[in-house]
Design a protein around this motif. Structure first.
Motif, PDB file in Angstrom:
ATOM      1  N   LYS A 148       0.523  -1.128  -0.007  1.00 25.98           N
ATOM      2  CA  LYS A 148       0.049   0.426  -0.142  1.00 25.98           C
ATOM      3  C   LYS A 148       0.832   1.439   0.375  1.00 25.98           C
ATOM      4  CE  LYS A 148      -3.790  -1.750   2.570  1.00 25.98           C
ATOM      5  NZ  LYS A 148      -5.137  -1.805   4.071  1.00 25.98           N
ATOM      6  N   LEU A 149       0.640   1.701  -0.537  1.00 28.51           N
ATOM      7  CA  LEU A 149       1.490   2.786  -1.524  1.00 28.51           C
ATOM      8  C   LEU A 149       0.257   4.867  -1.113  1.00 28.51           C
ATOM      9  CD1 LEU A 149       3.386   2.460  -4.059  1.00 28.51           C
ATOM     10  CD2 LEU A 149       3.955   1.832  -1.990  1.00 28.51           C
ATOM     11  N   PHE A 150       0.471   5.809  -0.170  1.00 30.13           N
ATOM     12  CA  PHE A 150      -0.061   6.459   0.355  1.00 30.13           C
ATOM     13  C   PHE A 150       0.480   7.672  -0.273  1.00 30.13           C
ATOM     14  CE2 PHE A 150      -1.137   3.440   3.338  1.00 30.13           C
ATOM     15  CZ  PHE A 150      -2.666   2.989   3.371  1.00 30.13           C
ATOM     16  N   TYR A 151      -0.738   8.764  -1.059  1.00 33.72           N
ATOM     17  CA  TYR A 151       0.027  10.257  -1.060  1.00 33.72           C
ATOM     18  C   TYR A 151      -1.603  11.305  -0.536  1.00 33.72           C
ATOM     19  CZ  TYR A 151       2.253   6.511  -4.079  1.00 33.72           C
ATOM     20  OH  TYR A 151       3.193   5.851  -5.399  1.00 33.72           O
ATOM     21  N   CYS A 205      -3.768  18.383  -3.249  1.00 32.23           N
ATOM     22  CA  CYS A 205      -5.078  18.517  -2.776  1.00 32.23           C
ATOM     23  C   CYS A 205      -6.239  18.167  -1.885  1.00 32.23           C
ATOM     24  CB  CYS A 205      -5.589  18.921  -4.050  1.00 32.23           C
ATOM     25  SG  CYS A 205      -5.453  19.770  -5.797  1.00 32.23           S
ATOM     26  N   ARG A 206      -5.440  18.407  -0.819  1.00 35.02           N
ATOM     27  CA  ARG A 206      -5.836  17.344   0.267  1.00 35.02           C
ATOM     28  C   ARG A 206      -6.450  16.938   0.100  1.00 35.02           C
ATOM     29  NH1 ARG A 206      -6.801  22.639   4.380  1.00 35.02           N
ATOM     30  NH2 ARG A 206      -4.722  23.654   4.545  1.00 35.02           N
ATOM     31  N   VAL A 207      -6.532  15.768  -0.833  1.00 35.15           N
ATOM     32  CA  VAL A 207      -6.872  14.872  -1.128  1.00 35.15           C
ATOM     33  C   VAL A 207      -6.507  13.561  -1.581  1.00 35.15           C
ATOM     34  CG1 VAL A 207      -8.657  13.242  -2.679  1.00 35.15           C
ATOM     35  CG2 VAL A 207      -8.714  15.898  -2.758  1.00 35.15           C
ATOM     36  N   ARG A 208      -6.619  12.269  -0.021  1.00 30.69           N
ATOM     37  CA  ARG A 208      -5.708  11.399   0.374  1.00 30.69           C
ATOM     38  C   ARG A 208      -5.586  10.290  -0.683  1.00 30.69           C
ATOM     39  NH1 ARG A 208      -7.218  11.410   6.507  1.00 30.69           N
ATOM     40  NH2 ARG A 208      -9.462  11.397   5.651  1.00 30.69           N
ATOM     41  N   PHE A 209      -4.914   9.471  -1.471  1.00 33.52           N
ATOM     42  CA  PHE A 209      -5.182   8.432  -2.214  1.00 33.52           C
ATOM     43  C   PHE A 209      -4.160   6.777  -1.330  1.00 33.52           C
ATOM     44  CE2 PHE A 209      -5.880  12.085  -4.770  1.00 33.52           C
ATOM     45  CZ  PHE A 209      -7.041  10.769  -5.679  1.00 33.52           C
ATOM     46  N   CYS A 210      -4.721   5.685  -1.208  1.00 33.29           N
ATOM     47  CA  CYS A 210      -4.244   4.719  -1.222  1.00 33.29           C
ATOM     48  C   CYS A 210      -4.079   4.199  -2.379  1.00 33.29           C
ATOM     49  CB  CYS A 210      -4.829   3.865   0.021  1.00 33.29           C
ATOM     50  SG  CYS A 210      -3.780   1.984   0.213  1.00 33.29           S
ATOM     51  N   PHE A 239       4.804  13.010  -2.592  1.00 38.07           N
ATOM     52  CA  PHE A 239       3.839  13.409  -2.021  1.00 38.07           C
ATOM     53  C   PHE A 239       3.568  12.137  -1.520  1.00 38.07           C
ATOM     54  CE2 PHE A 239       5.007  15.679  -5.933  1.00 38.07           C
ATOM     55  CZ  PHE A 239       3.646  16.204  -6.036  1.00 38.07           C
ATOM     56  N   TYR A 240       4.409  11.218  -1.108  1.00 37.72           N
ATOM     57  CA  TYR A 240       4.325  10.319   0.245  1.00 37.72           C
ATOM     58  C   TYR A 240       3.552  10.873   1.554  1.00 37.72           C
ATOM     59  CZ  TYR A 240       6.466   7.030  -2.091  1.00 37.72           C
ATOM     60  OH  TYR A 240       7.536   5.731  -3.151  1.00 37.72           O
ATOM     61  N   ILE A 241       2.586  10.582   2.265  1.00 35.42           N
ATOM     62  CA  ILE A 241       1.717  10.782   3.441  1.00 35.42           C
ATOM     63  C   ILE A 241       1.947   9.417   4.499  1.00 35.42           C
ATOM     64  CG2 ILE A 241       0.630  12.906   3.281  1.00 35.42           C
ATOM     65  CD1 ILE A 241      -2.388  10.578   3.052  1.00 35.42           C
ATOM     66  N   PRO A 242       1.691   9.282   6.275  1.00 30.36           N
ATOM     67  CA  PRO A 242       1.631   8.320   6.263  1.00 30.36           C
ATOM     68  C   PRO A 242       0.235   7.780   6.294  1.00 30.36           C
ATOM     69  CG  PRO A 242       2.063   9.908   8.249  1.00 30.36           C
ATOM     70  CD  PRO A 242       2.062  10.925   6.728  1.00 30.36           C
ATOM     71  N   PRO A 243       0.422   6.322   6.432  1.00 32.19           N
ATOM     72  CA  PRO A 243      -0.743   5.315   6.434  1.00 32.19           C
ATOM     73  C   PRO A 243      -2.039   6.195   6.629  1.00 32.19           C
ATOM     74  CG  PRO A 243       1.153   4.060   6.308  1.00 32.19           C
ATOM     75  CD  PRO A 243       1.431   5.229   6.823  1.00 32.19           C
ATOM     76  N   CYS A 244      -3.520   6.069   5.719  1.00 28.63           N
ATOM     77  CA  CYS A 244      -4.237   6.907   7.088  1.00 28.63           C
ATOM     78  C   CYS A 244      -5.494   5.871   6.254  1.00 28.63           C
ATOM     79  CB  CYS A 244      -4.432   8.029   6.491  1.00 28.63           C
ATOM     80  SG  CYS A 244      -4.003   8.324   4.875  1.00 28.63           S
ATOM     81  N   GLU A 245      -6.927   6.486   6.794  1.00 26.84           N
ATOM     82  CA  GLU A 245      -8.049   6.167   6.078  1.00 26.84           C
ATOM     83  C   GLU A 245      -8.108   6.714   4.749  1.00 26.84           C
ATOM     84  OE1 GLU A 245     -11.385   4.456   5.021  1.00 26.84           O
ATOM     85  OE2 GLU A 245      -9.738   3.750   6.956  1.00 26.84           O
ATOM     86  N   SER A 250      -9.497   5.119  -3.309  1.00 32.61           N
ATOM     87  CA  SER A 250      -8.766   3.953  -3.183  1.00 32.61           C
ATOM     88  C   SER A 250      -8.564   2.802  -4.996  1.00 32.61           C
ATOM     89  CB  SER A 250      -9.113   2.604  -2.441  1.00 32.61           C
ATOM     90  OG  SER A 250      -9.373   3.138  -1.267  1.00 32.61           O
ATOM     91  N   ILE A 251      -7.111   2.616  -5.438  1.00 36.20           N
ATOM     92  CA  ILE A 251      -6.880   2.407  -6.357  1.00 36.20           C
ATOM     93  C   ILE A 251      -6.168   1.116  -6.021  1.00 36.20           C
ATOM     94  CG2 ILE A 251      -5.528   3.253  -8.768  1.00 36.20           C
ATOM     95  CD1 ILE A 251      -5.311   6.065  -7.470  1.00 36.20           C
TER      96      ILE A 251
END
Length: 285
Positions: free
Chosen positions: A2-5, A8-13, A29-35, A39-40
């Protein structure tokens, strides 16, 4: 894997069973794991499946199908015979995207410069109130200025002139996100940048959007809402063939034109263009 990005403050996994070949800019553009908001699910396949529904058209590198609320886009590199990626989502639930990549194209097609346009990132972001422009995005004095125009009109030239004469920094040479954040429109970095090679993850309050044309002498004027929307719609990543998404885009363009100065700068590629815009911005202040 799982990669998190975040864009525009929209979180993607991004969920993938094998490593993706990411560009050097991806970690910005990485962010820590989150909800996640979206999801892609990305998987390699020997051949792309035939999309369901009606073919709505082909524009440039993409073809678009619709079956009820299911939207499918296939992307083909202009130098290759077959499409390399297919991305599908439903208009009722853009939180889940299915992406399939031809096995033999996996290594290059999962690079950020190809992957995020292929999964229709601008269209996904539109469901969260964001716009993505074909624009050079500079930061000057803590605020963002976007130069938007068709290719070869002078976006990069104007950005370079502001770097030279005003100490601006280039955030992205070809793409910019725009979204209302904390009560004001902000420009946001994008994970792909055309051929500019500059791709920073930076969010700044949006001071102005400048549409461009070439001219024998420099003139500038602030646009009224109708003309502003007409010019901006030429350079925003949106799809008129999906009525629901196009309506979202028009609504957000209306909000943008009401809140942020939109100019048309007809100019020569020299300091006179910088001075004209700087003077217009000073008058706004």
């Amino acid at each position: 894997m799982k990669l998190f990005y975040e864009f525009c403050r929209v979180r993607f996994c991004v969920l993938t069973e094998q490593p993706m070949w990411e560009d050097a800019d991806s970690p910005k553009f990485y962010i820590p794991p989150c909800e996640p908001d979206i999801s892609i699910d990305v998987r390699p396949v020997p051949a792309l499946p035939e999309p369901p529904g009606d073919l709505l058209g082909a524009f440039g590198e993409k073809k678009l199908w619709r079956s009820g609320n299911l939207i499918t886009r296939q992307t083909r590199d202009p130098f290759r015979r077959l499409p390399h990626m297919s991305a599908s989502y439903t208009l009722a639930d853009v939180h889940h995207v299915t992406c399939r990549v031809r096995e033999e194209d996996w290594r290059w097609a999962t690079r950020s410069q190809f992957f995020w346009p292929g999964v229709a990132l601008p269209q996904l972001l539109s469901h969260f109130g964001a716009l993505v422009f074909h624009a050079s995005y500079i930061e000057c004095g803590g605020s963002a200025i976007l130069f938007t125009a068709p290719s070869q009109t002078g976006k990069s030239t104007q950005a370079a002139l502001w770097q030279k004469y005003c100490g601006a920094s280039l955030v992205n040479g070809d793409k910019a996100g725009v979204r209302m954040l904390d009560g004001q429109f902000c420009a946001c970095g994008m994970p792909f940048s055309g051929t500019s090679g500059v791709c920073e993850n930076r969010t700044r309050p949006l001071r102005a959007v400048v549409t461009l044309s070439q001219a024998p002498q420099t003139t500038i004027r602030r646009l009224g809402p109708a003309e502003a929307i007409a010019r901006l719609s030429e350079n925003v990543f949106a799809d008129m063939r999906v009525a629901e998404e196009w309506q979202q885009t028009l609504s957000r363009l209306l909000d943008l034109a009401a809140a942020v100065p939109i100019y048309h700068l007809a100019c020569t590629p020299d300091r006179s263009a910088v001075d004209a815009l700087a003077q217009a911005l000073a008058c706004e202040a």
